[in-house]
Structure formats: structure tokens, C-alpha cells
Motif scaffolding. Structure first.
Motif, PDB file in Angstrom:
ATOM      1  N   GLU A 104       0.838  -1.200   0.000  1.00 12.38           N
ATOM      2  CA  GLU A 104       0.000   0.000   0.000  1.00 12.38           C
ATOM      3  C   GLU A 104       0.876   1.253   0.000  1.00 12.38           C
ATOM      4  O   GLU A 104       1.670   1.465   0.920  1.00 12.38           O
ATOM      5  N   PRO A 105       0.778   2.117  -1.017  1.00 11.74           N
ATOM      6  CA  PRO A 105       1.621   3.316  -1.101  1.00 11.74           C
ATOM      7  C   PRO A 105       1.588   4.219   0.133  1.00 11.74           C
ATOM      8  O   PRO A 105       2.639   4.744   0.516  1.00 11.74           O
ATOM      9  N   PRO A 106       0.441   4.438   0.799  1.00  4.30           N
ATOM     10  CA  PRO A 106       0.487   5.300   1.994  1.00  4.30           C
ATOM     11  C   PRO A 106       1.406   4.758   3.083  1.00  4.30           C
ATOM     12  O   PRO A 106       2.076   5.522   3.786  1.00  4.30           O
ATOM     13  N   VAL A 107       1.453   3.434   3.243  1.00  5.66           N
ATOM     14  CA  VAL A 107       2.325   2.824   4.239  1.00  5.66           C
ATOM     15  C   VAL A 107       3.778   3.070   3.861  1.00  5.66           C
ATOM     16  O   VAL A 107       4.617   3.448   4.695  1.00  5.66           O
ATOM     17  N   SER A 108       4.092   2.888   2.592  1.00  9.62           N
ATOM     18  CA  SER A 108       5.455   3.106   2.120  1.00  9.62           C
ATOM     19  C   SER A 108       5.885   4.558   2.289  1.00  9.62           C
ATOM     20  O   SER A 108       7.002   4.848   2.708  1.00  9.62           O
ATOM     21  N   CYS A 109       4.997   5.482   1.968  1.00  6.81           N
ATOM     22  CA  CYS A 109       5.363   6.902   2.030  1.00  6.81           C
ATOM     23  C   CYS A 109       5.578   7.364   3.461  1.00  6.81           C
ATOM     24  O   CYS A 109       6.521   8.113   3.750  1.00  6.81           O
TER      25      CYS A 109
END
Length: 256
Positions: A104-109
Motif C-alpha cells: 500500500e503506497p500510503p504505508v510506504s510513504c
């Protein structure tokens, strides 16, 4: 003692590269690696609460959009929170927890932003525990504890690891109570208290931080001597009503 590291915290900025890691179950070592992704640039602000032990208040660490996204990712993943022994310990830790997947991109960011804040305290070889949501309902709490382990934890790959630093991000605070309490930290700045973000008075020792969505706390668990700092003892006080949700991020120092 921490001057160089403190400067590193103050000048930390969000980069445009997400940090992805291998994901299995909570308790595994998480292997982070770089992968280009588009992240929201967040203009967060840091304030040193205490220099020794180092405890930093981070305002506007995540956006309201990211808060909503992270809560949505975790909403079907919750299970009763465990203690480091693997037991439930309901009388000691009565919250619900959810590991977050790296796909999930939000977790990565948010992970990328956390690493930029902590980079002065981590080595290139350090790895990460799985980011974790933790949510509290009325009456639930996490009594006084350390994030670091008195004896390094053996993770599922067989290595012994300990938590170098901690970031706790407040995501949801539709509640009363639920302060994060550090009884052994003597604050060196009063502006957070004046602004209503923290509480300090003669009725208790240390300092309490109110849960304010988007803001975060950062502290060092293992200072230069690599021994856990007992001054960063902390707890999540009982929620009186409503819901409190936060996010834990822990870099790990592992033995070969």
C-alpha cells in the motif's frame, strides 16, 4: 552527547522514494529496500522535548488524507494486541493491533518519511519491524513499558533484534483520555504545554502528550552504549470515551 543526531532530526526532510519491505507476520524482521514512488511532501515541524533522553515532538507528520488511508488499510486487520512474550496480557495491554502491508503506497510513504527523521540514529544495515496500527476503545490502555527488549527478541528468521528508536504517530483521537505518558522525562521546553499539546503539573512526574491526529512522538531506545534507556518508560493511559488509534514504527538492530 546527542548534538549531531539532534541536528539530523531537525533537518530531516521527506524524500520522494518509498521504502518497501518484505511482509509476513507481525514479529518478523522487515527488509526495506528502495523503490521509486510518488509521495506527498509533508511539511512537518520538530520540537525537542528532552535532549537526554532524546524525545522529539513532531507536528503535522502525516496529512489528514494519509490518516484516512492508513485507517482504511488497517480496518479489517485488527486482532488483540500481544506482549513481547507473545501472550495476550489483556490486563496490561488491552488494545487491538494491525500490521500494515508494504504493497500500500500510503504505508510506504509514511515509512519513508519516518526513515528520513530517524536516519541519524540508524545504520545502513538496520532493518524494520512491521508498521503497526494500535487502537483503543473506552477503558483500554497499555500500562508503563519499554519499546526496547531487555533481552533481544528472536525473530522468525532466527536472529536476535532490538528496537533502536520509536515513532508513534497519532492517527485518530475522537476521545477523551488516552494520553501518552513518560513519567521519567523532564521536558526542557514548555511551549507544547502552553499550546495544550502536552500536560505537566505537580500532581505527577514527567509529561503526558495528548493524542492529536497527524502529530507524532520520536524517541531513542538504545543510545550509544546499546543498552536500553530506562528513562523512556512510557504508557498509553486509559481512554475514557471514544477511540484512539496510533501507528508504531520501529527500526531494528539485529545481531548477525
Amino acid at each position: 552527547m546527542f548534538i549531531g543526531n539532534i541536528i539530523g532530526v531537525l533537518v530531516a526532510i521527506c524524500c520522494s522514494y518509498g521504502l518497501y519491505f518484505s511482509y509476513n507476520n507481525t514479529g518478523d524482521v522487515a527488509l526495506w529496500f528502495s523503490k521509486q514512488t510518488v509521495c506527498e511532501v509533508q511539511d512537518y515541524r520538530t520540537q525537542i522535548v528532552s535532549e537526554d533522553p532524546l524525545l522529539v515532538y513532531v507536528e503535522n507528520f502525516v496529512s489528514q488524507t494519509e490518516v484516512s488511508q492508513l485507517l482504511n488499510i488497517g480496518k479489517t486487520r485488527y486482532s488483540p494486541s500481544k506482549l513481547s512474550t507473545g501472550t495476550s496480557g489483556d490486563a496490561y495491554r488491552s488494545s487491538q493491533s494491525a500490521g500494515l502491508p508494504p504493497s500500500e503506497p500510503p504505508v510506504s510513504c509514511v515509512g519513508s518519511r519516518a526513515l528520513s527523521l530517524m536516519e541519524s540514529f540508524t545504520d545502513a544495515s538496520d532493518e524494520f519491524g512491521i508498521p503497526q496500527l494500535v487502537t483503543y476503545k473506552p477503558g483500554q490502555q497499555y500500562k508503563l513499558h519499554y519499546d526496547w527488549f531487555q533481552e533481544s527478541m528472536r525473530y522468525k528468521d532466527g536472529r536476535l533484534c532490538n528496537r533502536v528508536t520509536s515513532i508513534f504517530v497519532f492517527l485518530e483521537a475522537d476521545c477523551t483520555g488516552g494520553e501518552t505518558y513518560f513519567p521519567r522525562v523532564v521536558p526542557t521546553a514548555s511551549s507544547l504545554i502552553d499550546d495544550g499539546k502536552a500536560i505537566q503539573n505537580g500532581s505527577f512526574e514527567g509529561i503526558m502528550f495528548k493524542p492529536i491526529p497527524g502529530n507524532a512522538l520520536f524517541w531513542v531506545n538504545l543510545p550509544d552504549n546499546r543498552i536500553g534507556d530506562e528513562r523512556v518508560l512510557h504508557g498509553g493511559l486509559p481512554v475514557h470515551n471514544g477511540t484512539k488509534t496510533g501507528m508504531n514504527i520501529w527500526p531494528l538492530r539485529c545481531e548477525p
